[in-house]
Design a protein around this motif. Structure first.
Motif, PDB file in Angstrom:
ATOM      1  N   ARG A  54      -1.245 -37.527   2.980  1.00  0.00           N
ATOM      2  CA  ARG A  54      -1.531 -37.299   1.556  1.00  0.00           C
ATOM      3  C   ARG A  54      -2.782 -36.453   1.350  1.00  0.00           C
ATOM      4  N   ASP A  90      -8.296 -35.666  -5.728  1.00  0.00           N
ATOM      5  CA  ASP A  90      -9.345 -36.650  -6.040  1.00  0.00           C
ATOM      6  C   ASP A  90     -10.734 -36.053  -5.837  1.00  0.00           C
ATOM      7  N   PHE A  91     -10.883 -35.270  -4.777  1.00  0.00           N
ATOM      8  CA  PHE A  91     -12.188 -34.671  -4.481  1.00  0.00           C
ATOM      9  C   PHE A  91     -12.632 -33.757  -5.612  1.00  0.00           C
ATOM     10  N   LEU A 131      -5.771 -36.344  -1.675  1.00  0.00           N
ATOM     11  CA  LEU A 131      -7.197 -36.431  -1.369  1.00  0.00           C
ATOM     12  C   LEU A 131      -7.962 -35.241  -1.940  1.00  0.00           C
TER      13      LEU A 131
END
Length: 419
Positions: A296, A303-304, A300
């Motif tokens: 995923r 989200d970052f 990630l």
């Protein structure tokens, strides 16, 4: 834990000198084998589906066009025309070097083909005319990066295939940035010419200029056919690539008469070698992308960037920094196949235009062609000019600043892309 081990494996393979395509393939193989839930048949399946795209047929066809043009000595005619057009200015051969790269970019779509075809002629010529080896090599290497920016462009075809973005719009989007980069490099050359009192080429007669123009026009029509045909819906990018190869063949055989039918075997053989290198890297990267998807990586990354505040300008600046780093040790095609699927969804969520993202990535990766240790265009030019790579790199730094300046302009003024 597995992801960290696979990442270290990939870095180690590159460090010990394994070709990038095989490094990607080995990493994908080891990574997928460690996934207990994934059958090993996934590897050949993903490699096959990574190439199962109609638009990717344009890659070997554009490579074939470039090889026909090089074998037909089209580069000689474009060089002579460029010298006739801008050679009378101080530092004329430097200006001609940039101009011929811009013209050749519209013919070949390949930066390395530009470096090899133009560099073998102009680098020795510039040195003999009193230019330093640093400038001769630096101008040739830096200007050849335009080959992947001014359409047609193989890297644009790859990006379009990865993201389902219109290749025609990417071609249009690369036109103004490519021209601006070329003009910026000419400005740098004009400053150096004044400082170092570089020579101008002798003025030629009007009749000689007309003769050289007539000799170059058939080659320069190629990009007009490709771009015009795509924009006006006459043919798809793949059909345009096929047509350009046929046109290059007809012009070289019947107009210039510089290629014989017996030369075709060598041209096709070289085309297969170059195309297989790019497409195998693409297939291997598709398999590795499946492994990264298992962890995923896309989520990630989203989200970052979400934690950074969701600014599209900040996102694009990070993209530039990231691909500048990646481009120092990896070719543009595997770099895009590995990382574009990761950053593309994030870009859409932030409202970044896919064309803008593509042009930013493509221009950024073009800088990797003149930055060690990969720096293929820099290595080719250094070899031709018999100059150490460190001195060659110092010579291209002013031109890299020009490219970065245009990149900043694209980020803040996306209307430069005309799409």
């Amino acid at each position: 834990m597995e992801l960290a081990i696979i990442t270290l494996l990939f870095i180690a393979l590159i460090f010990i000198g394994i070709p990038i395509a095989f490094s990607i393939g080995i990493t994908a193989l080891v990574g997928i084998v460690t996934m207990t839930s994934a059958p090993t048949t996934m590897i050949p399946m993903k490699m096959f589906y990574g190439l199962n795209s109609y638009v990717l047929l344009a890659v070997p066809l554009f490579v074939l066009t470039a090889n026909i043009m090089n074998s037909g000595q089209i580069s000689h005619r474009l060089i002579n025309f460029s010298i006739a057009l801008v050679g009378r200015k101080p530092g004329g051969l430097g200006h001609a070097n940039v101009l011929v790269s811009m013209l050749f970019a519209g013919v070949s779509g390949s930066s390395t083909a530009d470096t090899a075809g133009v560099g073998k002629i102009l680098i020795p010529n510039m040195i003999n005319k009193g230019y330093s080896r640093e400038m001769s090599v630096g101008v040739t290497a830096a200007s050849s990066t335009i080959g992947g920016i001014i359409p047609p462009s193989i890297t644009m075809v790859i990006y379009g295939g990865l993201t389902n973005t219109s290749v025609g719009q990417l071609f249009i989007g690369g036109m103004i940035p490519g021209v601006l980069i070329g003009l910026g490099m000419m400005f740098v050359i004009s400053r150096i010419a004044i400082r170092d009192n570089l020579p101008a080429m002798p003025k030629i007669s009007k009749s000689e200029f007309i003769k050289l123009s007539k000799d170059a026009i058939p080659a320069m029509i190629t990009p007009l056919i490709i771009i015009g045909g795509i924009v006006f819906g006459v043919f798809t990018p793949t059909e345009a690539a096929a047509f350009s190869a046929i046109y290059a063949f007809l012009v070289s055989v019947f107009y210039y008469k510089s290629i014989k039918l017996t030369d075709l075997f060598g041209i096709f053989s070289e085309t297969l070698k170059l195309s297989c290198l790019s497409l195998f890297a693409l297939a291997a990267a598709s398999a590795l992308g499946e492994f990264l998807g298992f962890y995923r990586i896309n989520a990630l990354a989203t989200d970052f960037f979400g934690q950074l505040g969701g600014s599209e300008y900040l996102f694009l600046f990070i993209i530039v920094l990231f691909f500048l780093f990646i481009g120092t040790f990896m070719d543009a095609i595997p770099a895009m196949v590995l990382f574009v699927p990761v950053v593309y969804p994030v870009a859409l969520s932030l409202g970044v235009d896919p064309i803008q993202l593509g042009i930013v990535i493509i221009i950024t990766l073009s800088i990797g062609l003149v930055t060690p240790p990969y720096g293929l265009c820099l290595l080719i030019s250094s070899n031709i000019g018999e100059l150490p790579v460190d001195r060659s790199f110092n010579a291209v730094l002013p031109y890299i600043l020009v490219i970065l300046f245009v990149l900043i302009g694209i980020i803040f003024v996306p209307s430069l892309l005309l799409v």
